[in-house]
Structure formats: C-alpha cells, structure tokens
Design a protein around this motif. Structure first.
Motif, short mmCIF file in Angstrom:
data_model
loop_
_atom_site.label_atom_id
_atom_site.label_comp_id
_atom_site.label_asym_id
_atom_site.label_seq_id
_atom_site.Cartn_x
_atom_site.Cartn_y
_atom_site.Cartn_z
N MET A 1 0.84 -1.20 0.00
CA MET A 1 0.00 0.00 0.00
C MET A 1 0.88 1.24 0.00
SD MET A 1 -3.13 -1.11 0.03
CE MET A 1 -4.15 0.21 0.66
N GLU A 2 0.26 2.38 -0.29
CA GLU A 2 1.02 3.62 -0.31
C GLU A 2 1.44 4.02 1.09
OE1 GLU A 2 -2.48 5.27 -2.48
OE2 GLU A 2 -0.92 6.62 -3.17
N PRO A 3 2.58 4.71 1.23
CA PRO A 3 2.98 5.17 2.55
C PRO A 3 1.96 6.14 3.10
CG PRO A 3 4.76 5.42 0.93
CD PRO A 3 3.52 5.11 0.17
N PRO A 4 1.62 6.04 4.39
CA PRO A 4 0.68 6.98 4.96
C PRO A 4 1.31 8.35 5.09
CG PRO A 4 1.56 5.55 6.65
CD PRO A 4 2.08 5.04 5.35
N GLN A 5 0.50 9.37 4.95
CA GLN A 5 1.00 10.74 5.05
C GLN A 5 0.19 11.49 6.08
OE1 GLN A 5 0.63 13.07 1.53
NE2 GLN A 5 1.11 14.97 2.53
N LYS A 6 0.86 12.18 6.95
CA LYS A 6 0.19 12.97 7.96
C LYS A 6 -0.37 14.24 7.35
CE LYS A 6 2.22 15.97 10.34
NZ LYS A 6 3.16 16.71 11.17
N ASN A 7 -1.63 14.52 7.67
CA ASN A 7 -2.21 15.78 7.26
C ASN A 7 -1.59 16.90 8.07
OD1 ASN A 7 -3.80 14.54 5.47
ND2 ASN A 7 -5.73 14.92 6.52
N GLY A 8 -1.68 18.08 7.56
CA GLY A 8 -1.18 19.22 8.31
C GLY A 8 -0.09 19.93 7.53
N GLY A 9 0.42 21.03 8.12
CA GLY A 9 1.40 21.84 7.44
C GLY A 9 2.76 21.20 7.37
N PHE A 10 3.59 21.65 6.40
CA PHE A 10 4.96 21.16 6.30
C PHE A 10 5.78 21.75 7.42
CE2 PHE A 10 3.71 19.17 2.77
CZ PHE A 10 3.77 19.80 1.55
N ARG A 11 6.74 20.97 7.86
CA ARG A 11 7.67 21.49 8.86
C ARG A 11 8.49 22.61 8.24
NH1 ARG A 11 11.45 17.09 11.10
NH2 ARG A 11 9.44 16.35 11.89
N ALA A 12 8.61 23.68 8.94
CA ALA A 12 9.33 24.84 8.40
C ALA A 12 10.66 25.01 9.12
CB ALA A 12 8.48 26.09 8.57
N ASP A 13 11.74 24.76 8.44
CA ASP A 13 13.06 24.98 9.00
C ASP A 13 14.01 25.35 7.86
OD1 ASP A 13 13.20 21.44 9.55
OD2 ASP A 13 13.74 22.53 7.74
N LYS A 14 15.30 25.42 8.17
CA LYS A 14 16.23 25.90 7.15
C LYS A 14 16.33 24.95 5.97
CE LYS A 14 20.24 23.88 9.50
NZ LYS A 14 21.53 24.18 10.14
N ASN A 15 15.97 23.68 6.17
CA ASN A 15 16.02 22.72 5.08
C ASN A 15 14.69 22.57 4.36
OD1 ASN A 15 18.72 22.01 5.60
ND2 ASN A 15 18.06 20.73 7.33
N ASN A 16 13.70 23.33 4.78
CA ASN A 16 12.36 23.17 4.23
C ASN A 16 11.78 24.54 3.95
OD1 ASN A 16 9.80 22.54 3.57
ND2 ASN A 16 9.22 21.68 5.56
N ARG A 17 11.54 24.84 2.72
CA ARG A 17 11.06 26.16 2.32
C ARG A 17 9.55 26.16 2.09
NH1 ARG A 17 15.79 24.78 0.13
NH2 ARG A 17 17.54 26.19 0.24
N SER A 18 8.86 25.14 2.63
CA SER A 18 7.45 25.00 2.37
C SER A 18 6.59 25.88 3.25
CB SER A 18 7.03 23.53 2.54
OG SER A 18 7.75 22.72 1.67
N VAL A 525 9.89 3.00 -1.00
CA VAL A 525 8.94 1.89 -0.88
C VAL A 525 8.31 1.94 0.51
CG1 VAL A 525 10.13 0.39 -2.51
CG2 VAL A 525 10.76 0.32 -0.09
N SER A 526 7.16 1.26 0.64
CA SER A 526 6.48 1.16 1.92
C SER A 526 5.96 -0.26 2.06
CB SER A 526 5.33 2.15 2.01
OG SER A 526 4.61 1.98 3.21
N GLY A 527 6.63 -1.07 2.87
CA GLY A 527 6.24 -2.47 2.99
C GLY A 527 6.65 -3.24 1.75
N TYR A 528 6.70 -4.55 1.90
CA TYR A 528 7.08 -5.39 0.77
C TYR A 528 5.81 -5.86 0.08
CZ TYR A 528 9.49 -8.99 -1.94
OH TYR A 528 10.00 -9.75 -2.97
#
Length: 668
Positions: A1-18, A525-528
């Motif tokens: 199955m697809e990897p689960p993704q957490k809803n919510g905003g992107f983490r904002a730090d120096k490595n993340n311009r989102s 990948v997420s799971g085999y």
C-alpha cells in the motif's frame, strides 16, 4: 500500500522552504515541539497513572452528574417521592455497568472498548456498527459537556445568556488545541479544576444530607404517603411506568463509563490493573455524586427554575446556611463548568482512538491512524472538534436535546458490549466452571441497558432521537463503502504482487552494495508488496541499461498500530528492515546491486525528504523514484482515501534541485 501521510502543514526549518519559520514557532508554542522517538522512556512518560486517567477519561462519567440526575428528577414532576428509589437505582446501575466494563478490561487489555469487543465476539460488521455509534457518541460527548458547562456558568449570570454560544465555541477550540499537545498534558492541565469539583460537591452533598438529617424521618414518612397516593391515583403500573421513564431519561448519567476501557492503551503498565483501579475511582465518585444529588433535590425541595440548573438552585439554597456562602456558590458552579470541560476531554481522547482502530481495519480512511509529531491522533482530534461544533450549532447548545441524541448511541454500544460478553461466556461455558457467575453481571447489565435504550428511543424518537439514528446510519453506510473500496484495491495489489513474484530470479547475483560513482536509482517503498516491486521493475524497464544499482528507501512511520509500548520503535525498525531486505534480495536476484536505508518518524514526507537529500549527496549520479496508485477515472474521494505522499515528496525534492520520477501503478 502507499505510505501513509500525515495531514497538516509542512515542517518549516532551514532545510524546508514549504512554510514560514514563524508558523513553526507558533505551532510549537501552541501544541509543543516534536517528541524524541528515540527516547525509550517516551511511552512511559506519556502514559497515564490511575489518578490522571480518572481526570482525563473518568471525568466524562463524573461530569454527567451535572445533567443526568437533573433530567431524571425533572421527569418525576410532582411525584418526587420516587427520588429515593431513583437514587438507589442510579447507584446500582453505575456499579453494574462499571463492574461489567472492568471484566471487559480484563479480556481486552489493549483497549478499544465496545468496538474491539463487538468486532471480536459479534463479528467485524457488528463491531463497525458499534464503532460508528461510538464516533457519533464521542462527538456529542464534547458537545453536551461544553453546552452543560455553558449552562452552569451562565446560571451565575443569566443576563449574559446571549454570550453563551460564543463562549462554548471558544471552549471547544481551546480543548482541541490542548489535545493536540497530548492526552497527558491535557489531563495535567485540567487536574486542579477536576479536584475542585470533587471537593465542592463532596461538601455540597455530605453537608446537604447532614443539615437535613434531622428532617429525614419526616421526609421518608412523606415519601411513603406520596407513594400510597400515587398508587391510588395512577395505579401500580402507572407509578412503575413513571419511574422507568424518569430512570431512562436520566440515562445520560451513565454515559461516560466506557471511556476507561476505550482509552486503556494510554494507561501506565500494568494496564489492566491501572484501568480497573481507574474504573473503581469513576464508579464510586459517580454513584456518590449522582445518587447524592437526587437525594438532595428531594430533601431541599428543589424544583426546576428557568435559566438556572437544578444544581445551581441546590447550591444557592445550601450556601445560605454556611459561612462564605457566596464564595462557595461561585467555586461550585465554576468547578462544575470546569469538570464538564474536562469531560469533553474524553471525547477528544477516546473518539480519535476508536477512529484509529477502525482506520487500521479499513473502515475509515487510513490517515486517521497516523500520529502527529506530538504522537497524538491529530486528524481524529480535528474531526472530533469540527463535528462537535456542528452539533453545537445545530442544537444551539440545548442540553435537553443533546442528552437524548447522546444517550441513544451510548446505550446502543453498551448493549452490544454486554451482549458480546454474554455470548463469550456461553461459548466458553465448558472451559470455565464459574461461567454462570461471570455471565450474571453481563445479563443484568444487558437488561438495564436495553431498557434505557428502548424507552429513550420510543419516548424521544421525534424529539431528537431520529437525528442520532440517521447520522449513525450515514456513518455506517460510509464505513461499508470505504471498506469495500479498500478491499477492492487491496485485491488488485495482491494480484499485482503475485504476478510480479513470477519474475525469474538470477542465481548467484551480485551481493555488493551499489557503486556510488555509478548511476543509481533511489526507490521509495512502503512495505514489501506489489506497489514497490512494480516501481522497481518499471525503473529498469523504462530505463534499460541506465542504472547500475539501486537503494531502497523507507520511512518507519509511528502510527496508532505501533504506539503500543516502550519497545515500539525497536519493533517497528525490525519490521521495516525485514521488508527492505526482501527488496534487496529481489533486486540482487535480478542481477542488480542493491542496498537499503530507512529512518523513523511520524511524517513520511518530512523524513523521506531528509533521507533522500542525504542519499543524493552520497550517490551524486542518482535519480529518485516513488510509486503511486492511479485510477482511470479520478474521483473526489480518491484523495481522501489514498494519500498524495509521492507527489508531496516530489515537490519537496524538486525544489531542492533533485530529479524525482513518480511511477504510476494502474490498479483500476
């Protein structure tokens, strides 16, 4: 199955311009910084001891004394002599249901309450019905608790009644935020007001009975005369019907008892002992408070007053006989409003847990099993807050209407749980010689719960009961549709996996890791399973002879299924690493050098971004690939049921200047 993704905003730090850094600081201020997943004492520090569980979960039951006994007493009308029997029956019912749920805790030590019990003992569909009723129930738990808190507070200032609804909206918003911080934090925050309620109501009830103690013989005599007059006027059947009606309309008194068994997973080890001790605290405090208030209503001659709760009227009358009475009234009513706010906490604590359990079983979208950086079921908490606000707007905070809507689902799940336990002991009668003794409490509990449920539905169907039944029916229908969709997709992925496993393997393939100086494919990948194998084979099919090695990448996501104890991270790491080794074995069987990397976190996108950027530095001639299920005709609900993890990761890494290819997997 697809990897689960957490809803919510992107983490904002120096490595993340989102997102702006200011948003990250505000988020950390409101709900706290991310948890350290490598801290092996984390689970113990987040779990609740009996006292905190009594505050955070048991308060739901205790707070119902603010509206349950009053609703029952109102139904007696002029026949208040029945309050003695009503008080005794109330205490008996509390102890019966509480003891029955203590037995549930013994048999289901990992929590789940009515959903887990019905799923295992009555079947998955019955469990889904119980879970659907619980989801609606917990949303209404928040609504009725906040509405009753508003009534308690504005009983002190009836001229400000127009501000009651806005104040209730703010209270729900506040509770939503503190629950995003974590259950333990919210319980610690609310513990002082919880204890203020316990102390003030202990003084009110004990003092009220003692002051009126000398008049008790005359009161009992008058009650006997009233009972005789009632029999003469209504007949025994009429008096019995009135008593059952009042008893059932006070069903809101018992509505928080299940919260402890639902929230068992957040309790300190040994969980069963902690849960049973918490249940004792709840049962004793609720039986004393609810039955004591009914008795005091009668002893003090309390009658309903417009714009004021009966508890407020009782407190004012009692306070006129003690020093600093005005201060006591203020403290008592403030504590009552506060304990109701604490009770709403159980809706935020247990509602998302029921949703997480149902999500794991594919009855609701999988994203509701995902945990936030604070290790809370963030999506469920937000949905509970939104649903309770919708119910508050619909009912305009009318406690009488909400308690009817609320009680029906509570006693539906109670009844299903008691029926499940009865069937359990019948099926196991040959293996336990004490089965008759053990089944007795569940038979009594089932009879009481079915009585309250049947009378409430019959009496109040057109006064709000139908709304609950319709909403619960809609939730049940949605669950069936979602489960059917996931089953269909799961079957397609299994067929895809089976067909890909027929791919011939090369004997004596390369055993080394990829050469970092050569072109390398980094595959998420997420799971085999079918999606990962399909992505891997497509890479070398579409780019023949281009890549000379592969690195399989995965994120070990801490979700509700994994958050079960102090060794949760180690267990999850072992599972993810075992799956990655299978991919490496498959790749080397195709003659392609392979290795793997993984990390642990609660947000797939954040962790995958950091790990891929690190690998891109180690393998400068690499291209990143991710698999994505696609549909021939994209529907609006596909985005809700299937996350957009691959595209989110692609967007992040492309912004960082990396080449990312999303490989489609057509399953429908």
């Amino acid at each position: 199955m697809e990897p689960p993704q957490k809803n919510g905003g992107f983490r904002a730090d120096k490595n993340n311009r989102s997102g702006p850094a200011g948003f990250s600081r505000l988020k950390n201020f409101l709900i706290g910084p991310p948890r350290d997943l490598n801290d092996r004492s984390l689970y113990r520090r987040l779990s609740l001891i009996s006292f905190l569980a009594w505050v955070g979960l048991g308060a739901d039951g205790l707070s119902s004394s603010a509206y349950g006994p009053e609703e029952a007493f109102r139904q007696l009308g002029a026949h208040t002599y029945l309050a003695f029997g009503l008080a005794a029956m109330t205490a008996l019912t509390v102890f019966v249901i509480s003891y029955a749920y203590s037995r549930v805790i013994e048999h289901f030590p990992h929590g789940g309450g009515g959903y887990a019990v019905a799923s295992k003992l009555l079947g998955p569909r019955a469990g889904m019905v119980s879970g659907s009723a619980l989801i609606v129930d917990y949303a209404l738990t928040i609504t009725i608790s906040i509405a009753a808190a508003g009534d308690a507070m504005f009983s002190l200032a009836p001229l400000l009644a127009e501000w009651k609804l806005p104040a209730e909206i703010l209270m729900i918003a506040f509770l939503t935020v503190i629950n995003l911080r974590g259950v333990r934090e919210s319980a610690l925050t609310l513990a002082p007001v919880f204890m203020l309620f316990v102390i003030t109501h202990l003084i009110l009830i004990a003092g009220g009975v003692l002051i009126k103690g000398p008049e008790l013989p005359d009161t009992v005599s008058m009650a006997g005369e009233g009972f005789s007059a009632g029999i003469a006027a209504l007949g025994f059947g009429g008096v019995a019907a009135l008593f059952l009606h009042a008893y059932s309309m006070g069903g809101g008194t018992y509505t928080g008892i299940e919260a402890v068994s639902n929230g068992l997973s957040v309790m300190r080890e040994p969980r069963v002992q902690t849960g049973k001790r918490t249940m004792v605290y709840m049962a004793v405090s609720l039986a004393f408070t609810a039955s004591g208030l009914l008795l005091c209503y009668m002893l003090w001659g309390i009658a309903p007053v417009e714009g004021k709760t009966m508890n407020a009227a009782l407190t004012e009358k009692f306070a006129a006989n003690i020093p600093y009475g005005n201060v006591f009234v203020l403290l008592t009513m403030v504590s009552e409003a506060a304990i109701l706010a604490v009770a709403a906490q159980s809706g935020f604590a247990d509602g998302p847990r029921v949703m997480a359990n149902m999500s794991v079983d594919s009855w609701i979208p999988h994203r509701f099993a995902t945990l936030s950086e604070r290790l809370t079921t963030q999506n469920g908490i937000l949905l509970m807050g939104a649903a309770s606000l919708a119910a508050l707007f619909y009912t305009r905070g009318n406690v009488g209407l909400i308690v009817v809507m609320y009680s029906i689902n509570v006693f539906l799940t109670f009844s299903m749980t008691e029926l499940s336990m009865c069937l359990h002991w019948i099926h196991n009668r040959n293996s336990d010689s004490l089965w008759r003794r053990k089944i007795t409490i569940h038979i009594i509990g089932l009879a009481l719960c079915l009585t309250i449920l049947a009378i409430t539905v019959y009496e109040k169907f057109f006064e709000g009961g139908w709304i609950t039944l319709v909403v619960t029916g809609i939730v049940v229908l949605l669950c069936l549709l979602i489960r059917g969709h996931y089953s269909l997709i799961g079957g397609k992925l299994v067929n895809l996996y089976n067909s890909l496993m027929e791919t011939p393997l090369m004997g004596g393939g390369p055993q080394e890791a990829p050469d970092a100086s050569k072109r390398t494919a980094i595959i998420l990948v997420s799971g085999y399973g079918g999606l990962g194998l399909h992505t891997f084979l497509n890479v070398f099919k579409e780019f023949p002879g281009h890549f000379e090695g592969v690195v399989f990448v995965s994120v070990a996501v801490i979700d509700w299924r994994e958050f079960k104890g102090e060794l949760m991270v180690e267990r999850l790491k072992g599972k993810v690493e075992a799956d990655l080794k299978k991919y490496v074995w498959f790749s080397r069987g195709q003659g392609i050098p392979a290795t793997y990397r993984f990390t642990v976190g609660t947000d797939t996108v954040d962790e995958a971004e950091k790990l891929c950027l690190q690998l891109a530095g180690e393998y400068p001639h690499s291209t990143i690939f991710a698999g994505k299920i696609i549909f021939e005709k994209e529907r609006w609900y596909h985005r809700l049921l299937h996350n957009e993890t691959a595209f989110a990761i692609q967007k992040r890494l492309q912004w960082a200047g990396k080449t990312v290819v999303v490989a489609p997997a057509r399953v429908m």
